[in-house]
Design a protein around this motif. Structure first.
Motif, PDB file in Angstrom:
ATOM      1  N   SER A  89      -0.185   4.295   4.000  1.00 29.39           N
ATOM      2  CA  SER A  89       1.188   3.797   4.111  1.00 29.39           C
ATOM      3  C   SER A  89       1.206   2.350   4.586  1.00 29.39           C
ATOM      4  O   SER A  89       2.089   1.570   4.199  1.00 29.39           O
ATOM      5  CB  SER A  89       1.996   4.677   5.068  1.00 29.39           C
ATOM      6  N   HIS A 148       9.978   3.529   0.460  1.00 30.80           N
ATOM      7  CA  HIS A 148       8.763   3.518   1.262  1.00 30.80           C
ATOM      8  C   HIS A 148       8.231   4.933   1.470  1.00 30.80           C
ATOM      9  O   HIS A 148       8.975   5.841   1.829  1.00 30.80           O
ATOM     10  CB  HIS A 148       9.038   2.869   2.607  1.00 30.80           C
ATOM     11  N   THR A 149       6.944   5.103   1.263  1.00 32.90           N
ATOM     12  CA  THR A 149       6.324   6.399   1.471  1.00 32.90           C
ATOM     13  C   THR A 149       6.432   6.828   2.930  1.00 32.90           C
ATOM     14  O   THR A 149       6.675   7.998   3.226  1.00 32.90           O
ATOM     15  CB  THR A 149       4.847   6.354   1.032  1.00 32.90           C
ATOM     16  N   ALA A 181      -2.649  -2.657  -3.559  1.00 29.87           N
ATOM     17  CA  ALA A 181      -2.804  -1.573  -4.518  1.00 29.87           C
ATOM     18  C   ALA A 181      -3.893  -0.612  -4.040  1.00 29.87           C
ATOM     19  O   ALA A 181      -4.664  -0.925  -3.127  1.00 29.87           O
ATOM     20  CB  ALA A 181      -3.158  -2.132  -5.899  1.00 29.87           C
ATOM     21  N   ARG A 182      -3.934   0.553  -4.658  1.00 29.66           N
ATOM     22  CA  ARG A 182      -4.954   1.551  -4.335  1.00 29.66           C
ATOM     23  C   ARG A 182      -5.738   1.890  -5.590  1.00 29.66           C
ATOM     24  O   ARG A 182      -5.189   1.875  -6.705  1.00 29.66           O
ATOM     25  CB  ARG A 182      -4.303   2.824  -3.778  1.00 29.66           C
ATOM     26  N   GLU A 217       0.444   0.153   1.659  1.00 24.89           N
ATOM     27  CA  GLU A 217       1.649   0.030   0.845  1.00 24.89           C
ATOM     28  C   GLU A 217       2.610  -0.988   1.442  1.00 24.89           C
ATOM     29  O   GLU A 217       3.158  -1.838   0.730  1.00 24.89           O
ATOM     30  CB  GLU A 217       2.345   1.388   0.727  1.00 24.89           C
ATOM     31  N   ASP A 218       2.818  -0.935   2.757  1.00 24.98           N
ATOM     32  CA  ASP A 218       3.674  -1.917   3.422  1.00 24.98           C
ATOM     33  C   ASP A 218       3.183  -3.342   3.170  1.00 24.98           C
ATOM     34  O   ASP A 218       3.981  -4.281   3.089  1.00 24.98           O
ATOM     35  CB  ASP A 218       3.715  -1.665   4.927  1.00 24.98           C
ATOM     36  N   LEU A 233       4.551   3.788  -5.436  1.00 26.68           N
ATOM     37  CA  LEU A 233       3.493   2.874  -5.061  1.00 26.68           C
ATOM     38  C   LEU A 233       3.878   1.483  -5.534  1.00 26.68           C
ATOM     39  O   LEU A 233       3.489   1.044  -6.607  1.00 26.68           O
ATOM     40  CB  LEU A 233       2.155   3.296  -5.682  1.00 26.68           C
ATOM     41  N   VAL A 240      -2.135   7.619  -0.688  1.00 21.61           N
ATOM     42  CA  VAL A 240      -1.005   6.766  -0.309  1.00 21.61           C
ATOM     43  C   VAL A 240      -0.186   7.403   0.814  1.00 21.61           C
ATOM     44  O   VAL A 240       0.160   6.725   1.786  1.00 21.61           O
ATOM     45  CB  VAL A 240      -0.128   6.458  -1.535  1.00 21.61           C
ATOM     46  N   ARG A 290      -4.742   7.604  -5.592  1.00 23.27           N
ATOM     47  CA  ARG A 290      -3.291   7.615  -5.756  1.00 23.27           C
ATOM     48  C   ARG A 290      -2.764   9.047  -5.854  1.00 23.27           C
ATOM     49  O   ARG A 290      -1.888   9.351  -6.659  1.00 23.27           O
ATOM     50  CB  ARG A 290      -2.894   6.821  -7.010  1.00 23.27           C
TER      51      ARG A 290
END
Length: 329
Positions: free
Chosen positions: A235, A29-30, A243-244, A238-239, A18, A229, A249
């Motif tokens: 996703s 990257h997730t 934040a989450r 995240e790009d 993350l 995430v 998370r």
């Protein structure tokens, strides 16, 4: 004649990292950004081509003209590279054969979209109707290589050449690339993703050292869920370098919550959507007015389909544009 299709539900994916912003060093990257051991070696527009996919390799002798869509996201992917499918199934709870957000986003295809043939529900496809459409390409998802998935693939392949993409929403980018490859338009899809990533990076650069925490929560009336995430919307956040909340998370697509645990949907910004009675259930939950995001006026109702249901590049662009415009205002 009907047949049950297997494995079309979203599966869990492993949460790898993350990053706090899109410019962190050695970012993993997730959501995968490149095909590995899948796709073809042919340039755009070149046929015949052999497309390697989840369950094998399929030879396409000419550019597909009559494409049948079985699974979530591929209709969106086809439209993003200028291909209007001939026929498609519908997801559970989907009102029409073409989602409203796609009708709104692609008005230039309105007449063609009005003629898309309805093949029934994704979990109960009308195989006779599918055969009657005379497709020259079938696109379908599979969660993994199982006997059931392989039997489905072999059955569909008797009707037309079939390409199988990954069924998990977090994999929307490689689903897009593989779908476009089968259509002879992979380079076009890559250009689309490059522009998407550039815009996400540009937004991330505006966030500073402490990006806001964004929450994604949805309800269909019978289920309330927060999104992790490794989900489609997660996703994209995240790009964008967002934040989450700590409660989101986790290492799977989503988690069910009761209205008594609606505080797990809190965040600096809350993006929420619903179907059926879902919006009422969320916003009339006793704890909803106490959420910090709600009290700050930062709870934003969003379109259910692009955020929570249909993982495709057009949906991703809508999420990116709306979230960046909302937070950046």
């Amino acid at each position: 004649m009907k047949s049950v299709l297997f494995g079309l539900s979203f599966a869990s994916a492993v949460l790898i990292a993350l990053p706090m912003n899109a410019f962190a060093q050695d970012v993993i990257h997730t959501a995968p950004r490149a095909l590995v051991d899948m796709g073809s070696d042919a340039a755009d527009g070149v046929f015949p081509r052999t497309v390697r996919h989840m369950l094998g390799a399929t030879v396409l002798t000419q550019e597909p003209q009559r494409v049948a869509i079985i699974s979530t996201g591929q209709f969106d992917s086809a439209l993003a590279v200028g291909v209007v499918p001939t026929a498609s199934t519908r997801g559970a709870g989907q009102a029409g054969i073409v989602d409203d957000y796609l009708l709104d986003y692609y008005p230039q295809y309105a007449s063609q979209l009005a003629q898309v043939i309805d093949l029934g529900l994704r979990l109960d496809i009308d195989l006779e109707g599918l055969a009657q459409t005379r497709p020259d390409l079938i696109l379908v998802n599979a969660a993994r290589d199982t006997p059931e998935e392989r039997a489905q693939y072999e059955l569909l392949s008797q009707i037309a050449p079939t390409v199988v993409t990954n069924a998990t929403g977090v994999n929307w980018k490689i689903i897009f690339l593989l779908t476009a490859d089968a259509l002879g338009r992979r380079e076009q899809a890559q250009a689309y993703l490059d522009a998407f990533h550039a815009d996400a990076d540009a937004f991330a650069a505006t966030l500073g050292d402490t990006p806001p925490e964004v929450s994604f929560v949805m309800s269909t009336g019978d289920r309330n869920r927060i999104w992790g995430v490794p989900s489609f919307s997660g996703s994209i956040a995240e790009d964008m370098g967002l934040a989450r909340p700590a409660t989101q998370r986790f290492d799977k697509t989503s988690e069910d919550i009761s209205v008594e645990l609606i505080d797990q949907a809190d965040g600096d910004w809350i993006f929420y959507g619903g179907r059926g009675d879902g919006l009422r259930i969320l916003t009339q939950a006793p704890l909803w007015p106490t959420l910090e995001g709600v009290m700050a006026g930062r709870a934003v109702e969003v379109d259910f389909d692009p955020y929570f249901f249909n993982a495709g590049p057009t949906a991703a662009r809508i999420v990116l544009d709306q979230v960046s415009a909302t937070i950046g205002q």
